[in-house]
Design a protein around this motif. Structure first.
Motif, PDB file in Angstrom:
ATOM      1  N   ALA A 193       0.824  -1.210   0.000  1.00  0.00           N
ATOM      2  CA  ALA A 193       0.000   0.000   0.000  1.00  0.00           C
ATOM      3  C   ALA A 193       0.857   1.258   0.000  1.00  0.00           C
ATOM      4  O   ALA A 193       0.428   2.320  -0.458  1.00  0.00           O
ATOM      5  CB  ALA A 193      -0.927   0.000   1.213  1.00  0.00           C
ATOM      6  N   ALA A 194       2.096   1.145   0.490  1.00  0.00           N
ATOM      7  CA  ALA A 194       2.994   2.296   0.501  1.00  0.00           C
ATOM      8  C   ALA A 194       3.315   2.760  -0.913  1.00  0.00           C
ATOM      9  O   ALA A 194       3.614   3.936  -1.134  1.00  0.00           O
ATOM     10  CB  ALA A 194       4.284   1.948   1.242  1.00  0.00           C
ATOM     11  N   PHE A 195       3.267   1.855  -1.874  1.00  0.00           N
ATOM     12  CA  PHE A 195       3.534   2.207  -3.270  1.00  0.00           C
ATOM     13  C   PHE A 195       2.582   3.305  -3.739  1.00  0.00           C
ATOM     14  O   PHE A 195       2.990   4.278  -4.378  1.00  0.00           O
ATOM     15  CB  PHE A 195       3.389   0.958  -4.134  1.00  0.00           C
ATOM     16  N   LYS A 196       1.294   3.152  -3.409  1.00  0.00           N
ATOM     17  CA  LYS A 196       0.316   4.160  -3.820  1.00  0.00           C
ATOM     18  C   LYS A 196       0.547   5.482  -3.107  1.00  0.00           C
ATOM     19  O   LYS A 196       0.347   6.555  -3.683  1.00  0.00           O
ATOM     20  CB  LYS A 196      -1.091   3.652  -3.540  1.00  0.00           C
ATOM     21  N   VAL A 197       0.967   5.419  -1.859  1.00  0.00           N
ATOM     22  CA  VAL A 197       1.211   6.647  -1.114  1.00  0.00           C
ATOM     23  C   VAL A 197       2.387   7.417  -1.710  1.00  0.00           C
ATOM     24  O   VAL A 197       2.331   8.629  -1.908  1.00  0.00           O
ATOM     25  CB  VAL A 197       1.475   6.340   0.370  1.00  0.00           C
ATOM     26  N   ILE A 198       3.475   6.693  -2.011  1.00  0.00           N
ATOM     27  CA  ILE A 198       4.649   7.339  -2.592  1.00  0.00           C
ATOM     28  C   ILE A 198       4.284   7.982  -3.921  1.00  0.00           C
ATOM     29  O   ILE A 198       4.691   9.101  -4.225  1.00  0.00           O
ATOM     30  CB  ILE A 198       5.788   6.317  -2.764  1.00  0.00           C
ATOM     31  N   LYS A 199       3.479   7.296  -4.731  1.00  0.00           N
ATOM     32  CA  LYS A 199       3.055   7.863  -6.013  1.00  0.00           C
ATOM     33  C   LYS A 199       2.269   9.147  -5.809  1.00  0.00           C
ATOM     34  O   LYS A 199       2.416  10.112  -6.556  1.00  0.00           O
ATOM     35  CB  LYS A 199       2.198   6.850  -6.775  1.00  0.00           C
TER      36      LYS A 199
END
Length: 479
Positions: A193-199
């Motif tokens: 889920a961190a991937f979406k936050v970083i994006k």
């Protein structure tokens, strides 16, 4: 790779420079901006170009961000930041450092997230990040970097999205178009889920350089011999902090139209009329790329010269001269390259000039071993004869590259594709953190439920010995 941007022109860069000079003269800041930043603006084009690229050639937005960045750099002390001003424990543990390079030759800014913990002071950590960026851009003139998040062994305890957010915001606000890639290596599935936050935190046009990678595909972005052993590569490097060997500079801040190389008395070099290249024996100090012909792009009149030190142990100092100093702006003209390191030299053809068609425009690259790390590079070259026996020479002829790459126009078209909304980052950050804990709790509950079911199944399959006699006795009594 880098962010796909619209191409700037020398006229646009000059307009941004003129705007800055006009405001600085008419309405100077209460605290003068740092001399190094003023010199970058008035005598270099790379920094101005990156502001224009990052803001799609919007002159007003580029100027506003340039001014704000200069003010931040002055108050933060970015130019004067050194290791003595940093948290020594954080600095020397190796959770943040620069080492190796990606497939494009851009230095890797490595974050070993498994060494992080949320109790650390974020302001001090960001100060270390800024130090490494500034140091790298001093050593390799205004180079782009690739951020490498090493997530191997990272769990909920060490995954700090607040730290990631601060890193991204620092680059977004104060280092325009400074990143070549953002690589996230071996991210555990529970942290996906961190991937979406970083994006969501990234500027829209920077999303395309964010890559999730593993050992299977890391070599698409970093050559195998450049990968650390822990990434499946052949580099056995173990981090140990080495203080920066900063060179004292005595160059004054001059106007944009001043002499191109006032720190040197020998402003022009005259080549052998026969035009023979590499007529001086090479001493094994530098690899120069390109080797003989320096091609200037027909669109932005710019060329890049890469110098790699092949010295085994000693730093190499270099100096660059040209037959036509009135035509070209070179940054940096001289410097020091550590063993096995590379320096990128930016050469810009001035707007009012063209490359000569009869091969009269040439460059001379001179190199020699650094006799003493404390020596002033400018003074050393001023007192050195170009024909000295310990000076290695490389000669290049300038040419105009007239090719119009179709891929360049394709990149411009893709740069305007629909962009994600990044204003939801704060709420999404909180949501993702809660989601991580909920996911972990669900996993525990599922495991507990599964264990209970197995216990029940085993209990029915093998009834206890104490029940049999009781059941048998009861039956016998009824008879």
């Amino acid at each position: 790779m880098g962010i796909k941007v619209k191409e700037t022109t020398p006229e646009q860069i000059q307009e941004l420079r003129d705007r800055f000079n006009s405001k600085y003269e008419s309405s100077p800041p209460s605290v003068p901006f740092h001399a190094i930043d003023i010199d970058r603006i008035r005598n270099d084009h790379v920094w101005l170009q990156r502001f224009l690229e990052m803001h799609d050639l919007d002159m007003d937005a580029s100027f506003t961000k340039l001014w704000e960045t200069c003010a931040w750099r002055q108050s933060y002390g970015a130019n004067d930041l050194d290791e003595s001003q940093l948290n020594q424990e954080y600095l020397k543990e190796g959770s943040v450092f620069v080492h190796s390079s990606d497939v494009d030759g851009k230095p890797l800014l490595v974050f070993r997230v498994s060494l992080h913990n949320k109790a650390k002071n974020l302001d001090e950590l960001i100060r270390i990040v800024v130090y490494w960026v500034e140091r790298t851009q001093r050593e390799q003139h205004m180079t782009q970097l690739t951020i490498f998040f090493d997530m191997a062994g990272t769990g909920l305890a060490t995954m700090d999205l607040d730290f990631v957010k601060r890193i991204v915001e620092t680059f977004k606000l104060y280092y325009p178009n400074c990143l070549n890639y953002i690589l996230v290596y071996e991210l555990a599935w529970i942290l996906n889920a961190a991937f979406k936050v970083i994006k969501a935190l990234l500027p829209p046009k920077a999303v395309e350089i964010l890559k999730m990678i593993s050992k299977k595909d890391i070599n698409q972005y970093i050559a195998k011999d450049k990968c650390l052993a822990s990434w499946g590569g052949g580099d056995n490097y173990q981090f140990s902090f080495v203080p920066e060997a900063r060179q004292a500079t005595s160059k004054p801040v001059v106007a944009a139209n001043a002499g191109e190389d006032e720190q040197f008395g020998d402003r022009k070099v005259i080549f052998n009329p026969r035009g023979v290249l590499h007529c001086v024996p090479l001493l094994g100090m530098l690899q120069v790329n390109p080797k003989e012909f320096l091609s200037f792009n027909s669109k932005n009149a710019e060329a890049t010269l890469n110098l790699k030190s092949i010295s085994k142990s000693r730093p190499i100092t270099y100096k660059i001269q040209t037959t036509s100093p009135e035509k070209f702006r070179v940054r940096p003209r001289c410097g020091v390259i550590q063993p096995n390191q590379t320096a990128a030299i930016n050469i810009w053809l001035k707007p009012e000039h063209q490359v000569s068609c009869d091969n009269k425009d040439k460059f001379l690259v001179m190199a020699m071993e650094m006799p003493n790390p404390s020596c002033d590079v400018t003074d050393m070259w001023r007192n050195k004869s170009p024909n000295a026996m310990d000076v290695e020479q490389h000669r290049l002829i300038c040419s105009q590259d007239e090719r119009n790459s179709k891929s360049d126009s394709d990149c411009q078209g893709k740069a305007n594709k629909p962009k994600a909304d990044c204003n939801k980052s704060s709420s999404q950050l909180a949501f993702t953190q809660n989601l991580q804990y909920v996911t972990l709790a669900l996993m525990v509950l599922l495991f507990a439920g599964f264990s209970f079911l197995m216990y029940q199944q085993l209990g029915h399959a093998h009834p206890g010995a104490g029940n049999c006699p009781k059941a048998t006795a009861y039956s016998c009594k009824n008879k």
